[in-house]
Design a protein around this motif. Structure first.
Motif, PDB file in Angstrom:
ATOM      1  N   PRO A  42       0.826  -1.209   0.000  1.00 51.06           N
ATOM      2  CA  PRO A  42       0.000   0.000   0.000  1.00 51.06           C
ATOM      3  C   PRO A  42       0.860   1.259   0.000  1.00 51.06           C
ATOM      4  O   PRO A  42       1.901   1.314   0.658  1.00 51.06           O
ATOM      5  N   LEU A  43       0.395   2.257  -0.729  1.00 50.32           N
ATOM      6  CA  LEU A  43       1.072   3.550  -0.729  1.00 50.32           C
ATOM      7  C   LEU A  43       1.056   4.138   0.682  1.00 50.32           C
ATOM      8  O   LEU A  43       2.040   4.703   1.148  1.00 50.32           O
ATOM      9  N   ASP A  44      -0.061   3.991   1.365  1.00 50.43           N
ATOM     10  CA  ASP A  44      -0.217   4.410   2.746  1.00 50.43           C
ATOM     11  C   ASP A  44      -0.429   3.156   3.592  1.00 50.43           C
ATOM     12  O   ASP A  44      -1.381   2.413   3.358  1.00 50.43           O
ATOM     13  N   PRO A  45       0.431   2.885   4.575  1.00 51.13           N
ATOM     14  CA  PRO A  45       0.302   1.663   5.371  1.00 51.13           C
ATOM     15  C   PRO A  45      -1.036   1.517   6.084  1.00 51.13           C
ATOM     16  O   PRO A  45      -1.434   0.411   6.438  1.00 51.13           O
ATOM     17  N   ASP A  46      -1.739   2.619   6.289  1.00 55.39           N
ATOM     18  CA  ASP A  46      -3.036   2.568   6.963  1.00 55.39           C
ATOM     19  C   ASP A  46      -4.200   2.321   5.999  1.00 55.39           C
ATOM     20  O   ASP A  46      -5.352   2.246   6.423  1.00 55.39           O
ATOM     21  N   SER A  47      -3.896   2.181   4.713  1.00 54.09           N
ATOM     22  CA  SER A  47      -4.949   1.985   3.711  1.00 54.09           C
ATOM     23  C   SER A  47      -5.660   0.651   3.908  1.00 54.09           C
ATOM     24  O   SER A  47      -5.041  -0.355   4.258  1.00 54.09           O
ATOM     25  N   VAL A  48      -6.958   0.661   3.654  1.00 47.10           N
ATOM     26  CA  VAL A  48      -7.744  -0.566   3.618  1.00 47.10           C
ATOM     27  C   VAL A  48      -8.581  -0.546   2.344  1.00 47.10           C
ATOM     28  O   VAL A  48      -9.268   0.434   2.054  1.00 47.10           O
ATOM     29  N   LEU A  49      -8.469  -1.618   1.562  1.00 51.67           N
ATOM     30  CA  LEU A  49      -9.254  -1.779   0.333  1.00 51.67           C
ATOM     31  C   LEU A  49     -10.383  -2.766   0.597  1.00 51.67           C
ATOM     32  O   LEU A  49     -10.161  -3.822   1.193  1.00 51.67           O
ATOM     33  N   ALA A  50     -11.571  -2.457   0.117  1.00 54.71           N
ATOM     34  CA  ALA A  50     -12.673  -3.405   0.219  1.00 54.71           C
ATOM     35  C   ALA A  50     -13.698  -3.071  -0.854  1.00 54.71           C
ATOM     36  O   ALA A  50     -14.288  -1.987  -0.846  1.00 54.71           O
ATOM     37  N   GLY A  51     -13.893  -3.999  -1.788  1.00 50.75           N
ATOM     38  CA  GLY A  51     -14.875  -3.764  -2.840  1.00 50.75           C
ATOM     39  C   GLY A  51     -14.771  -4.784  -3.948  1.00 50.75           C
ATOM     40  O   GLY A  51     -13.785  -5.524  -4.041  1.00 50.75           O
TER      41      GLY A  51
END
Length: 225
Positions: A42-51
């Motif tokens: 992830p570009l940002d370690p705190d990112s979360v993807l869901a979809g």
């Protein structure tokens, strides 16, 4: 998947989970090989993807074919809200296959994140947008005249961690956090969600009891460690 549960609600519920728990449930259900390559970060370690996946297949294009270039806008108009842009870059390692303009157009048509098995650029803009992107590498090199979109909403091949390739079909559910990206086959999206929610609830209870009580008794009770 039950039509009674709106996809946006499913996405929000998944975002409260984490990849380790989702993986454990997937393995129990007989899907152990659905995790993408570990260098998709992830570009940002705190990112979360869901979809649900909106799949894109790209190919090398040294001629800058105008017909392929014109497909750029058409591609984004085919997206639906919500979706995750999943890009098979044909193992190209030279150029940026995703950037800020891709995210801007994607957002316009309901895209909420991207998984790019290739390069990304305009990273500063993407971080300011808080647009979650997972990619293989960073580069400033422009794709035009080197790589282009070819087809979309077709099965694509993404590199895997246990299998050489993970096939991603349009509509498969994509979950990503700092530990990795998992592809949940669309036919078990809701089942995986519900079972993972139950598992996480159990873990939360066990975690507190481990802190307060006898670890051996807690383990015998929950079988979670």
């Amino acid at each position: 998947m039950s039509p009674q549960v709106p996809m946006k609600e499913i996405c929000e519920r998944y975002k409260k989970l984490y990849s380790g728990a989702i993986y454990d449930v997937m393995e129990e259900l007989g899907y152990p090989d659905q995790t993408l390559a570990p260098d998709l970060k992830p570009l940002d370690p705190d990112s979360v993807l869901a979809g649900p996946a909106f799949t894109v297949k790209g190919i090398p294009d040294p001629t800058a074919d105008p017909e392929l270039r014109e497909k750029r806008i058409t591609l984004f108009k085919a997206m639906s809200d919500p979706c995750i842009d999943v890009r098979d870059c044909s193992f190209d390692t030279r150029v940026a296959h995703y950037g800020e303009m891709n995210a801007t157009l994607g957002l316009k048509y309901g895209c909420t994140g991207a998984v790019v098995d290739g390069g990304v650029r305009d990273s500063g803009f993407l971080k300011k947008m808080k647009f979650p992107v997972f990619s293989r590498f960073h580069t400033p090199v422009e794709a035009l005249g080197r790589w282009s979109y070819y087809k979309w909403q077709v099965p694509v091949n993404m590199r895997g961690i246990l299998n050489e390739v993970v096939v991603v079909n349009p509509g498969d559910f994509v979950f990503g956090d700092i530990d990795g990206v998992i592809i949940v086959p669309k036919e078990v999206t809701l089942e995986v969600l519900e079972k993972t929610e139950k598992m996480v609830n159990t873990e939360n209870k066990a975690r507190q009891e481990y802190i307060e009580g006898d670890p051996e008794k807690v383990y015998l009770k929950y079988k979670r460690l």
